[in-house]
Design a protein around this motif. Structure first.
Motif, PDB file in Angstrom:
ATOM      1  N   SER A 120       0.831  -1.202   0.000  1.00 29.12           N
ATOM      2  CA  SER A 120       0.000   0.000   0.000  1.00 29.12           C
ATOM      3  C   SER A 120       0.868   1.256   0.000  1.00 29.12           C
ATOM      4  O   SER A 120       0.581   2.228  -0.719  1.00 29.12           O
ATOM      5  CB  SER A 120      -0.930  -0.010   1.213  1.00 29.12           C
ATOM      6  N   SER A 121       1.941   1.235   0.783  1.00 31.16           N
ATOM      7  CA  SER A 121       2.864   2.384   0.799  1.00 31.16           C
ATOM      8  C   SER A 121       3.561   2.529  -0.546  1.00 31.16           C
ATOM      9  O   SER A 121       3.765   3.650  -1.033  1.00 31.16           O
ATOM     10  CB  SER A 121       3.895   2.203   1.916  1.00 31.16           C
ATOM     11  N   SER A 122       3.919   1.408  -1.168  1.00 32.07           N
ATOM     12  CA  SER A 122       4.555   1.472  -2.488  1.00 32.07           C
ATOM     13  C   SER A 122       3.594   2.047  -3.526  1.00 32.07           C
ATOM     14  O   SER A 122       4.006   2.795  -4.421  1.00 32.07           O
ATOM     15  CB  SER A 122       5.016   0.076  -2.906  1.00 32.07           C
ATOM     16  N   ALA A 123       2.302   1.688  -3.406  1.00 29.98           N
ATOM     17  CA  ALA A 123       1.304   2.240  -4.338  1.00 29.98           C
ATOM     18  C   ALA A 123       1.172   3.749  -4.152  1.00 29.98           C
ATOM     19  O   ALA A 123       1.052   4.499  -5.134  1.00 29.98           O
ATOM     20  CB  ALA A 123      -0.038   1.557  -4.123  1.00 29.98           C
ATOM     21  N   ASN A 124       1.197   4.211  -2.916  1.00 32.92           N
ATOM     22  CA  ASN A 124       1.134   5.655  -2.666  1.00 32.92           C
ATOM     23  C   ASN A 124       2.364   6.365  -3.220  1.00 32.92           C
ATOM     24  O   ASN A 124       2.273   7.481  -3.742  1.00 32.92           O
ATOM     25  CB  ASN A 124       1.009   5.916  -1.167  1.00 32.92           C
ATOM     26  N   ALA A 125       3.526   5.718  -3.116  1.00 36.49           N
ATOM     27  CA  ALA A 125       4.749   6.307  -3.669  1.00 36.49           C
ATOM     28  C   ALA A 125       4.667   6.402  -5.190  1.00 36.49           C
ATOM     29  O   ALA A 125       5.061   7.413  -5.780  1.00 36.49           O
ATOM     30  CB  ALA A 125       5.961   5.476  -3.254  1.00 36.49           C
ATOM     31  N   LYS A 259       6.792  13.345  -1.209  1.00 39.43           N
ATOM     32  CA  LYS A 259       5.825  12.338  -0.777  1.00 39.43           C
ATOM     33  C   LYS A 259       6.267  10.937  -1.188  1.00 39.43           C
ATOM     34  O   LYS A 259       6.124   9.980  -0.421  1.00 39.43           O
ATOM     35  CB  LYS A 259       4.456  12.647  -1.370  1.00 39.43           C
ATOM     36  N   ALA A 260       6.807  10.820  -2.398  1.00 42.61           N
ATOM     37  CA  ALA A 260       7.256   9.506  -2.860  1.00 42.61           C
ATOM     38  C   ALA A 260       8.382   8.971  -1.986  1.00 42.61           C
ATOM     39  O   ALA A 260       8.404   7.784  -1.634  1.00 42.61           O
ATOM     40  CB  ALA A 260       7.707   9.599  -4.319  1.00 42.61           C
ATOM     41  N   ALA A 261       9.325   9.842  -1.627  1.00 45.22           N
ATOM     42  CA  ALA A 261      10.428   9.406  -0.767  1.00 45.22           C
ATOM     43  C   ALA A 261       9.919   8.999   0.613  1.00 45.22           C
ATOM     44  O   ALA A 261      10.396   8.010   1.196  1.00 45.22           O
ATOM     45  CB  ALA A 261      11.458  10.523  -0.646  1.00 45.22           C
ATOM     46  N   GLU A 262       8.954   9.739   1.152  1.00 46.66           N
ATOM     47  CA  GLU A 262       8.401   9.397   2.465  1.00 46.66           C
ATOM     48  C   GLU A 262       7.657   8.062   2.423  1.00 46.66           C
ATOM     49  O   GLU A 262       7.783   7.234   3.340  1.00 46.66           O
ATOM     50  CB  GLU A 262       7.485  10.518   2.946  1.00 46.66           C
ATOM     51  N   TRP A 263       6.876   7.854   1.380  1.00 43.95           N
ATOM     52  CA  TRP A 263       6.121   6.590   1.275  1.00 43.95           C
ATOM     53  C   TRP A 263       7.050   5.407   1.059  1.00 43.95           C
ATOM     54  O   TRP A 263       6.797   4.294   1.574  1.00 43.95           O
ATOM     55  CB  TRP A 263       5.097   6.679   0.149  1.00 43.95           C
ATOM     56  N   ARG A 264       8.128   5.599   0.327  1.00 46.27           N
ATOM     57  CA  ARG A 264       9.068   4.484   0.125  1.00 46.27           C
ATOM     58  C   ARG A 264       9.797   4.147   1.429  1.00 46.27           C
ATOM     59  O   ARG A 264      10.125   2.981   1.665  1.00 46.27           O
ATOM     60  CB  ARG A 264      10.071   4.840  -0.970  1.00 46.27           C
ATOM     61  N   LYS A 265      10.028   5.126   2.237  1.00 43.05           N
ATOM     62  CA  LYS A 265      10.629   4.854   3.545  1.00 43.05           C
ATOM     63  C   LYS A 265       9.667   4.040   4.406  1.00 43.05           C
ATOM     64  O   LYS A 265      10.079   3.081   5.086  1.00 43.05           O
ATOM     65  CB  LYS A 265      10.976   6.181   4.232  1.00 43.05           C
ATOM     66  N   LYS A 266       8.378   4.394   4.388  1.00 43.17           N
ATOM     67  CA  LYS A 266       7.388   3.621   5.140  1.00 43.17           C
ATOM     68  C   LYS A 266       7.287   2.198   4.587  1.00 43.17           C
ATOM     69  O   LYS A 266       7.170   1.231   5.357  1.00 43.17           O
ATOM     70  CB  LYS A 266       6.027   4.312   5.075  1.00 43.17           C
ATOM     71  N   THR A 377      16.578   4.171   2.005  1.00 43.85           N
ATOM     72  CA  THR A 377      15.430   5.028   1.714  1.00 43.85           C
ATOM     73  C   THR A 377      15.389   6.245   2.629  1.00 43.85           C
ATOM     74  O   THR A 377      14.950   7.319   2.218  1.00 43.85           O
ATOM     75  CB  THR A 377      14.122   4.237   1.849  1.00 43.85           C
ATOM     76  N   ALA A 378      15.865   6.073   3.873  1.00 49.38           N
ATOM     77  CA  ALA A 378      15.932   7.224   4.779  1.00 49.38           C
ATOM     78  C   ALA A 378      16.935   8.253   4.273  1.00 49.38           C
ATOM     79  O   ALA A 378      16.695   9.471   4.333  1.00 49.38           O
ATOM     80  CB  ALA A 378      16.298   6.761   6.187  1.00 49.38           C
ATOM     81  N   LEU A 379      18.072   7.776   3.750  1.00 45.31           N
ATOM     82  CA  LEU A 379      19.066   8.691   3.190  1.00 45.31           C
ATOM     83  C   LEU A 379      18.535   9.367   1.926  1.00 45.31           C
ATOM     84  O   LEU A 379      18.795  10.552   1.697  1.00 45.31           O
ATOM     85  CB  LEU A 379      20.357   7.924   2.875  1.00 45.31           C
ATOM     86  N   VAL A 380      17.813   8.604   1.112  1.00 44.71           N
ATOM     87  CA  VAL A 380      17.220   9.195  -0.092  1.00 44.71           C
ATOM     88  C   VAL A 380      16.241  10.298   0.273  1.00 44.71           C
ATOM     89  O   VAL A 380      16.229  11.374  -0.336  1.00 44.71           O
ATOM     90  CB  VAL A 380      16.521   8.102  -0.926  1.00 44.71           C
ATOM     91  N   GLU A 381      15.410  10.041   1.277  1.00 44.52           N
ATOM     92  CA  GLU A 381      14.453  11.057   1.714  1.00 44.52           C
ATOM     93  C   GLU A 381      15.175  12.312   2.206  1.00 44.52           C
ATOM     94  O   GLU A 381      14.802  13.440   1.858  1.00 44.52           O
ATOM     95  CB  GLU A 381      13.574  10.492   2.829  1.00 44.52           C
ATOM     96  N   GLU A 382      16.218  12.118   3.008  1.00 45.00           N
ATOM     97  CA  GLU A 382      16.967  13.268   3.522  1.00 45.00           C
ATOM     98  C   GLU A 382      17.628  14.044   2.385  1.00 45.00           C
ATOM     99  O   GLU A 382      17.624  15.281   2.367  1.00 45.00           O
ATOM    100  CB  GLU A 382      18.031  12.782   4.514  1.00 45.00           C
TER     101      GLU A 382
END
Length: 470
Positions: A120-125, A259-266, A377-382
Motif C-alpha cells: 500500500s505504501s509502495s502504491a502511494n509512492a 511524498k514519494a520518498a516518504e512513502w518508500r521509507k514507510k 530510503t531514509a538517506l534518499v528522503e533526507e
C-alpha cells in the motif's frame, strides 16, 4: 438564380478560408493539459501506478484461502496395486485420481499483514511519482509559454525600433533630395535601419524556436498558425510576498518527489516487519476432497438361486433326510466410471504448524537486507529534502535578483527615453550630429531590450517559486 447560388458559394468558401487561416488562441491551461495528455513519461508513470495498485490488491487477496484442483489419468502394466482394492494384481489397469485441496494460513508472524501495508505504501509512492511527473511537465510548459510570449514582445519591440529608424530615414531622404543634408548622414541612418531589420529577423527566429519547444512539449505538430493568450502583467509583476522558508515548508507538503520518498521509507519499514514474520512458525488449516477410478474394479451380481443338497441330514422317523440349501450364482461385472467416482469420494481436514528451524539463515539475512534498504530510503528522503531546500533557496535568490534588475532597468529606460527625446529634437533641428542621435537611440533600444528581458526573467522566476509554493 444560378448567379445568386454562385455568389453565395463564393462567399461561404471565402469565409471558410478566412476562418481556417485565423490563428487559434491557446491559453496556458490548454497547453498544460495537452502536454500532460500527450506526455509519454506521464503515461508510463500512470502504468506504474496501475501496476502498484494491482500489487496492493494482490497482497490483500493473499489472506484468502487457496483452492486447487487436480486430475490425473494413468496406465499400469504388469504387477501393480489395484487402486480400488489396494491388492496386488498382474494386469493392465487404467486408473484416474481427482482431487480438490484448500489451505488457509492462520498465523505466520503477521507477514501477510505487513506485506499489505508495504504494498500500500509502495502504491502511494507510485501515485506521488505520477503526480510529480505531471507537475514537472506543467512547469516546463509554463516556462516555454513565457519564452514564446517574451519573444513575441521582442518582435514587437524590434519592429517599433525599426519604425523609428524608417521614419527618420524617410525624412532624411527628402532632405537629401533637396540638398539640405550631407549624404553620409543619410547612410548612417540607413545602416541603423538595416540593423533594425536584422533585429526583427533575429527576434522572429527566436520566436519560432520558442514556439517549436512549446509544441514539442505539447507533443503536437509544429505550426505557426496559433497564438498564445497574454498574461496579466499587473499581477505577474507584483512583488513576491512569501519568504524562502515559507516556500520550502509548503513545498515539503505538496511536492510529489517528497511524498514519494516518504512513502518508500514507510514501505521499507513494513518490509522489515514482513521479513521478520518469516522467522515465526506458520499455522495453517488444510482440507481436501478426493475420488478415484480403476478399470480393474469389479462387483459381483446375483444371477440365480439353486437348491443344492448338502452332507447334512435330519432324522425323520429314523430315516436320514438330506438337507438342501440354496446357493446363489454370481457374475462379475465392472463398475462404471461415474459410480466409482461417486462411491470412492473421501475427504480430510487438518491443522498444521510449520516451524522454521534452519534454512541456511535465509530469513535472518532477508531481515538484514531489508534493514539496509530502509536505511537507504531514509538517506534518499533526507537527500531529496536537502536538494529541495537548495533549489528553493536558489530560485528565491534568482527571483530577488531579477526583481532588482527589473526596477533598475525601468529607471534606466526613463532616463534614456528623456535623453533620446532631447537628442532627436536637436537632430531634427539640424543642431545635433548623427553620432549623438544614434548613440542616444542605441542606448534607449538597449535599455528597452533589457527592461523586456528583466521583466520576463522576473515573471519566470516567480513562476518557478509558485511551482514550489502551491
Amino acid at each position: 438564380m444560378k448567379r445568386v447560388l454562385y455568389i453565395l458559394g463564393t462567399v461561404w468558401l471565402s469565409a471558410t478560408e478566412v476562418k481556417a487561416q485565423t490563428p487559434q488562441v491557446l491559453t496556458l491551461q490548454q497547453c498544460i493539459d495537452s502536454a500532460i495528455k500527450n506526455s509519454i513519461q506521464v503515461q508510463q508513470r500512470s502504468l506504474q501506478t496501475d501496476a502498484a495498485d494491482i500489487n496492493k490488491d494482490q497482497a490483500k487477496l493473499n489472506l484468502l484461502p487457496t483452492l486447487n484442483g487436480s486430475v490425473f489419468h494413468g496406465v499400469n502394466q504388469g504387477r501393480s496395486i489395484d487402486p480400488f482394492t489396494n491388492s496386488y494384481i498382474n494386469q493392465t489397469v487404467n486408473y484416474a485420481n481427482y482431487g480438490l485441496g484448500s489451505d488457509l494460513i492462520l498465523f505466520n508472524g503477521l507477514n501477510l499483514r505487513n506485506q499489505i501495508k508495504q504494498s500500500s505504501s509502495s502504491a502511494n509512492a507510485a501515485n506521488a511519482d505520477w503526480q510529480q511527473s505531471k507537475d514537472d511537465v506543467t512547469l516546463n510548459v509554463i516556462l516555454a509559454y513565457l519564452r514564446v510570449l517574451s519573444t513575441e514582445d521582442l518582435i514587437a519591440l524590434a519592429k517599433q525600433q525599426l519604425e523609428v529608424s524608417r521614419q527618420q530615414v524617410e525624412r532624411l531622404e527628402k532632405l537629401n533630395i533637396e540638398g539640405a543634408i550631407s549624404p553620409p548622414l543619410l547612410y548612417d541612418l540607413r545602416g541603423q535601419m538595416k540593423e533594425g531589420e536584422l533585429n526583427v529577423v533575429s527576434s522572429q527566429n527566436a520566436w519560432r524556436n520558442a514556439l517549436l519547444q512549446l509544441t514539442q512539449l505539447m507533443n503536437i505538430p509544429y505550426s505557426e498558425n496559433f497564438k498564445l493568450e497574454k498574461i496579466d502583467n499587473a499581477n505577474a509583476l507584483a512583488p513576491y510576498t512569501a519568504s524562502a522558508n515559507e516556500v520550502y515548508q509548503n513545498a515539503l507538503k505538496q511536492m510529489g518527489v517528497i511524498k514519494a520518498a516518504e512513502w518508500r521509507k514507510k514501505s521499507a519499514s513494513y518490509a522489515i516487519k514482513a521479513t521478520k514474520g518469516l522467522q515465526f512458525p506458520t499455522v495453517y488449516l488444510s482440507g481436501n476432497l478426493n475420488s478415484n477410478y480403476s478399470s480393474a474394479a469389479t462387483q459381483d451380481k446375483l444371477v440365480d438361486m439353486s437348491e443344492v443338497p448338502t452332507s447334512d441330514y435330519v432324522l425323520v422317523n429314523g430315516i436320514k433326510n438330506p438337507v438342501v440349501s440354496k446357493q446363489p450364482t454370481f457374475s462379475s461385472e465392472k463398475i462404471n466410471y461415474s459410480t466409482q467416482l461417486k462411491n470412492n469420494v473421501f475427504s480430510g481436514v487438518g491443522i498444521g504448524v510449520r516451524v522454521p528451524i534452519f534454512n541456511s539463515l535465509q530469513a535472518r539475512n532477508r531481515v538484514r537486507l531489508a534493514t539496509i534498504e530502509y536505511k537507504n530510503t531514509a538517506l534518499v528522503e533526507e537527500n531529496v529534502k536537502r536538494q529541495l531546500r537548495q533549489e528553493v533557496e536558489q530560485a528565491y535568490l534568482n527571483m530577488t535578483n531579477a526583481w532588482e534588475r527589473y526596477q533598475i532597468s525601468a529607471e534606466q529606460v526613463s532616463a534614456y527615453a528623456e535623453s533620446f527625446r532631447a537628442a532627436e529634437v536637436r537632430f531634427n533641428a539640424g543642431v545635433g550630429t548623427s553620432v549623438d542621435y544614434l548613440m542616444a537611440k542605441n542606448n534607449l533600444d538597449r535599455a528597452n531590450l533589457n527592461l523586456l528581458m528583466t521583466r520576463y526573467d522576473f515573471i519566470l522566476r516567480k513562476q518557478i517559486l509558485d511551482y514550489y509554493n502551491r
